[in-house]
Design a protein around this motif. Structure first.
Motif, PDB file in Angstrom:
ATOM      1  N   THR A 154       8.870  10.471   2.119  1.00  0.00           N
ATOM      2  CA  THR A 154       8.431   9.078   2.264  1.00  0.00           C
ATOM      3  C   THR A 154       7.749   8.873   3.612  1.00  0.00           C
ATOM      4  OG1 THR A 154      10.230   8.307   0.842  1.00  0.00           O
ATOM      5  CG2 THR A 154       9.195   6.669   2.277  1.00  0.00           C
ATOM      6  N   LEU A 155       8.304   9.504   4.646  1.00  0.00           N
ATOM      7  CA  LEU A 155       7.730   9.359   5.985  1.00  0.00           C
ATOM      8  C   LEU A 155       6.294   9.860   6.038  1.00  0.00           C
ATOM      9  CD1 LEU A 155       8.184   8.585   8.957  1.00  0.00           C
ATOM     10  CD2 LEU A 155       8.949  10.937   9.351  1.00  0.00           C
ATOM     11  N   GLU A 156       6.010  10.958   5.366  1.00  0.00           N
ATOM     12  CA  GLU A 156       4.650  11.492   5.359  1.00  0.00           C
ATOM     13  C   GLU A 156       3.679  10.497   4.729  1.00  0.00           C
ATOM     14  OE1 GLU A 156       3.575  14.160   6.960  1.00  0.00           O
ATOM     15  OE2 GLU A 156       5.642  14.330   7.685  1.00  0.00           O
ATOM     16  N   VAL A 157       4.137   9.823   3.659  1.00  0.00           N
ATOM     17  CA  VAL A 157       3.299   8.811   3.015  1.00  0.00           C
ATOM     18  C   VAL A 157       3.109   7.615   3.947  1.00  0.00           C
ATOM     19  CG1 VAL A 157       3.156   7.164   1.107  1.00  0.00           C
ATOM     20  CG2 VAL A 157       3.926   9.512   0.675  1.00  0.00           C
ATOM     21  N   VAL A 158       4.200   7.157   4.566  1.00  0.00           N
ATOM     22  CA  VAL A 158       4.126   6.025   5.497  1.00  0.00           C
ATOM     23  C   VAL A 158       3.160   6.332   6.636  1.00  0.00           C
ATOM     24  CG1 VAL A 158       5.423   4.704   7.223  1.00  0.00           C
ATOM     25  CG2 VAL A 158       6.426   5.138   4.968  1.00  0.00           C
ATOM     26  N   ARG A 159       3.279   7.502   7.171  1.00  0.00           N
ATOM     27  CA  ARG A 159       2.405   7.893   8.291  1.00  0.00           C
ATOM     28  C   ARG A 159       0.934   7.927   7.854  1.00  0.00           C
ATOM     29  NH1 ARG A 159       3.387  12.666  12.668  1.00  0.00           N
ATOM     30  NH2 ARG A 159       1.308  12.712  13.556  1.00  0.00           N
ATOM     31  N   ARG A 160       0.665   8.510   6.711  1.00  0.00           N
ATOM     32  CA  ARG A 160      -0.721   8.621   6.226  1.00  0.00           C
ATOM     33  C   ARG A 160      -1.305   7.249   5.907  1.00  0.00           C
ATOM     34  NH1 ARG A 160      -2.273   8.826   0.985  1.00  0.00           N
ATOM     35  NH2 ARG A 160      -0.229   9.524   0.271  1.00  0.00           N
ATOM     36  N   VAL A 161      -0.531   6.413   5.207  1.00  0.00           N
ATOM     37  CA  VAL A 161      -1.051   5.123   4.743  1.00  0.00           C
ATOM     38  C   VAL A 161      -1.077   4.098   5.865  1.00  0.00           C
ATOM     39  CG1 VAL A 161      -0.635   3.182   3.190  1.00  0.00           C
ATOM     40  CG2 VAL A 161      -0.355   5.530   2.364  1.00  0.00           C
ATOM     41  N   LEU A 162       0.056   3.946   6.557  1.00  0.00           N
ATOM     42  CA  LEU A 162       0.200   2.869   7.536  1.00  0.00           C
ATOM     43  C   LEU A 162      -0.533   3.182   8.838  1.00  0.00           C
ATOM     44  CD1 LEU A 162       1.688   0.183   7.368  1.00  0.00           C
ATOM     45  CD2 LEU A 162       3.600   1.226   8.571  1.00  0.00           C
ATOM     46  N   ALA A 163      -0.213   4.346   9.421  1.00  0.00           N
ATOM     47  CA  ALA A 163      -0.805   4.707  10.707  1.00  0.00           C
ATOM     48  C   ALA A 163      -2.209   5.275  10.552  1.00  0.00           C
ATOM     49  CB  ALA A 163       0.087   5.720  11.419  1.00  0.00           C
ATOM     50  N   GLY A 164      -2.582   5.624   9.314  1.00  0.00           N
ATOM     51  CA  GLY A 164      -3.903   6.172   9.065  1.00  0.00           C
ATOM     52  C   GLY A 164      -4.809   5.188   8.360  1.00  0.00           C
ATOM     53  N   GLU A 165      -4.652   5.085   7.036  1.00  0.00           N
ATOM     54  CA  GLU A 165      -5.611   4.344   6.219  1.00  0.00           C
ATOM     55  C   GLU A 165      -5.671   2.853   6.546  1.00  0.00           C
ATOM     56  OE1 GLU A 165      -4.380   5.256   2.263  1.00  0.00           O
ATOM     57  OE2 GLU A 165      -4.698   7.415   2.504  1.00  0.00           O
ATOM     58  N   ALA A 217       0.837  -1.206   0.000  1.00  0.00           N
ATOM     59  CA  ALA A 217       0.000   0.000   0.000  1.00  0.00           C
ATOM     60  C   ALA A 217       0.872   1.256   0.000  1.00  0.00           C
ATOM     61  CB  ALA A 217      -0.932  -0.004   1.210  1.00  0.00           C
ATOM     62  N   ILE A 218       1.995   1.198   0.726  1.00  0.00           N
ATOM     63  CA  ILE A 218       2.920   2.339   0.745  1.00  0.00           C
ATOM     64  C   ILE A 218       3.538   2.537  -0.637  1.00  0.00           C
ATOM     65  CG2 ILE A 218       5.125   3.170   1.667  1.00  0.00           C
ATOM     66  CD1 ILE A 218       4.342   1.723   4.299  1.00  0.00           C
ATOM     67  N   ASN A 219       3.936   1.449  -1.284  1.00  0.00           N
ATOM     68  CA  ASN A 219       4.522   1.558  -2.626  1.00  0.00           C
ATOM     69  C   ASN A 219       3.543   2.178  -3.620  1.00  0.00           C
ATOM     70  OD1 ASN A 219       7.010   0.514  -1.906  1.00  0.00           O
ATOM     71  ND2 ASN A 219       6.487  -1.588  -2.489  1.00  0.00           N
ATOM     72  N   ARG A 220       2.266   1.791  -3.530  1.00  0.00           N
ATOM     73  CA  ARG A 220       1.263   2.375  -4.428  1.00  0.00           C
ATOM     74  C   ARG A 220       1.112   3.870  -4.175  1.00  0.00           C
ATOM     75  NH1 ARG A 220      -1.438  -2.667  -3.396  1.00  0.00           N
ATOM     76  NH2 ARG A 220      -2.643  -1.717  -1.708  1.00  0.00           N
ATOM     77  N   ALA A 221       1.098   4.244  -2.896  1.00  0.00           N
ATOM     78  CA  ALA A 221       0.952   5.663  -2.560  1.00  0.00           C
ATOM     79  C   ALA A 221       2.183   6.464  -2.988  1.00  0.00           C
ATOM     80  CB  ALA A 221       0.708   5.822  -1.063  1.00  0.00           C
ATOM     81  N   LEU A 222       3.368   5.882  -2.847  1.00  0.00           N
ATOM     82  CA  LEU A 222       4.591   6.567  -3.290  1.00  0.00           C
ATOM     83  C   LEU A 222       4.570   6.776  -4.802  1.00  0.00           C
ATOM     84  CD1 LEU A 222       7.322   4.744  -1.141  1.00  0.00           C
ATOM     85  CD2 LEU A 222       6.528   7.107  -0.878  1.00  0.00           C
ATOM     86  N   ALA A 223       4.076   5.768  -5.543  1.00  0.00           N
ATOM     87  CA  ALA A 223       3.990   5.892  -6.999  1.00  0.00           C
ATOM     88  C   ALA A 223       3.061   7.033  -7.389  1.00  0.00           C
ATOM     89  CB  ALA A 223       3.511   4.576  -7.607  1.00  0.00           C
ATOM     90  N   GLU A 224       1.962   7.173  -6.658  1.00  0.00           N
ATOM     91  CA  GLU A 224       1.031   8.270  -6.933  1.00  0.00           C
ATOM     92  C   GLU A 224       1.666   9.633  -6.674  1.00  0.00           C
ATOM     93  OE1 GLU A 224      -2.342   7.455  -4.501  1.00  0.00           O
ATOM     94  OE2 GLU A 224      -2.980   5.701  -5.674  1.00  0.00           O
TER      95      GLU A 224
END
Length: 291
Positions: free
Chosen positions: A92-103, A67-74
């Motif tokens: 990258t950390l902002e994406v990890v935080r949003r996807v992993l700790a959020g979604e 899921a993180i890889n997909r969000a990074l690609a976007e």
């Protein structure tokens, strides 16, 4: 009638294991292909709800690399890895935080509730229970905002378990300055299991366990002692990607967890089959009795 009797026999077999593990904590690591397989994930979460219903205390620790890889690609951010770990700069950390700790964290919690269980997401967005520091490699290579767990707030987790809720924890921690660090999900699950003194730690994998022939799933070894595991690493029977998984299991046993399991999360109801049947479906690794 024969089918009904067979079902009753299965329940009787499970009863002994249910009584044995009632009140015991099991940490379940979710990640990889399992999170991307909706049908497999649903059955895993149903298993978790069953475990809680019959008196076990399951805790979920999850990653979410795909899921993180997909969000990074976007976001047009190219993933970078150093010694198998995701290099985590601020973007990258902002994406990890949003996807992993959020979604992902919220979705898992909501799905457990939808399936009839009770769950609470514990993350840096809600109530954080994982604390750590920046991970430094012996090679000196920089991983950016990647961390290792140094403290787990067991009181919060145990409070939820006491009220029959399933804690759902993403592999993200806070540092001492209020910042956020990306953490390997396997090591986060190990830290939680050790802090809770868990009876079991279960790694849900995309293989069915440790095999005598890594290419043949029929050669699975259902039960391995610590010394047997080390011998198999030494003679090459345990090789490549299975080595770090087994080494993580052995490290966890050294820190007080009762048993560690590696099972195929894609197999329907693999959690229940591993824990509540005599033979199991994965590999159970345990500490040598004379150690």
């Amino acid at each position: 009638m024969h089918e009904a009797i067979a079902k009753a026999d299965t329940l009787i077999e499970a009863m002994g294991w249910i009584r044995r593990f009632r009140g015991k904590t099991t940490v379940i690591k979710l990640g990889g292909s399992v999170l991307d397989d909706k049908d497999a994930l649903m059955h895993i979460l149903l298993d978790v709800i069953f475990m809680e219903t019959v008196g076990m205390k399951p805790v979920i620790v999850h990653g979410g690399g795909k899921a993180i890889n997909r969000a990074l690609a976007e976001e047009n951010i190219e993933p970078k890895f150093v010694q198998g770990r995701r290099y985590t700069d601020q973007a990258t950390l902002e994406v990890v935080r949003r996807v992993l700790a959020g979604e992902v964290n919220q979705q898992l919690t909501e799905q457990i509730e939808h399936l009839g269980g009770r769950a609470m997401n514990l993350s840096v967005h809600t109530t954080n229970v994982l604390f750590g520091e920046v991970l430094k490699l012996e090679s000196g290579e920089d991983l950016g905002r990647v961390g290792k767990i140094t403290q787990v707030d067991r009181d919060v987790i145990e409070g939820l378990l006491y009220t029959d809720q399933v804690p759902v924890i993403p592999s993200v921690c806070e540092d001492g300055d209020g910042g956020v660090l990306n953490v390997n999900a396997d090591t986060a699950a190990m830290a939680v299991a050790q802090a809770l003194g868990a009876e079991k730690l279960v790694f849900l994998s995309d293989v069915n366990g440790v095999r005598r022939d890594k290419e043949n799933p029929d050669t699975i070894i259902h039960s391995l002692s610590e010394s047997e595991s080390k011998a198999m690493i030494g003679n090459g029977q345990i090789a490549s990607g299975m080595i770090p998984k087994v080494e993580a299991c052995l490290e966890t046993l050294d820190r007080g967890v009762g048993k560690v399991h590696i099972i195929d999360g894609r197999l329907r109801h693999s959690l229940l089959l591993e824990i509540y049947t005599s033979e199991g479906v994965g590999t159970e690794i345990y500490k040598d009795l004379n150690i």
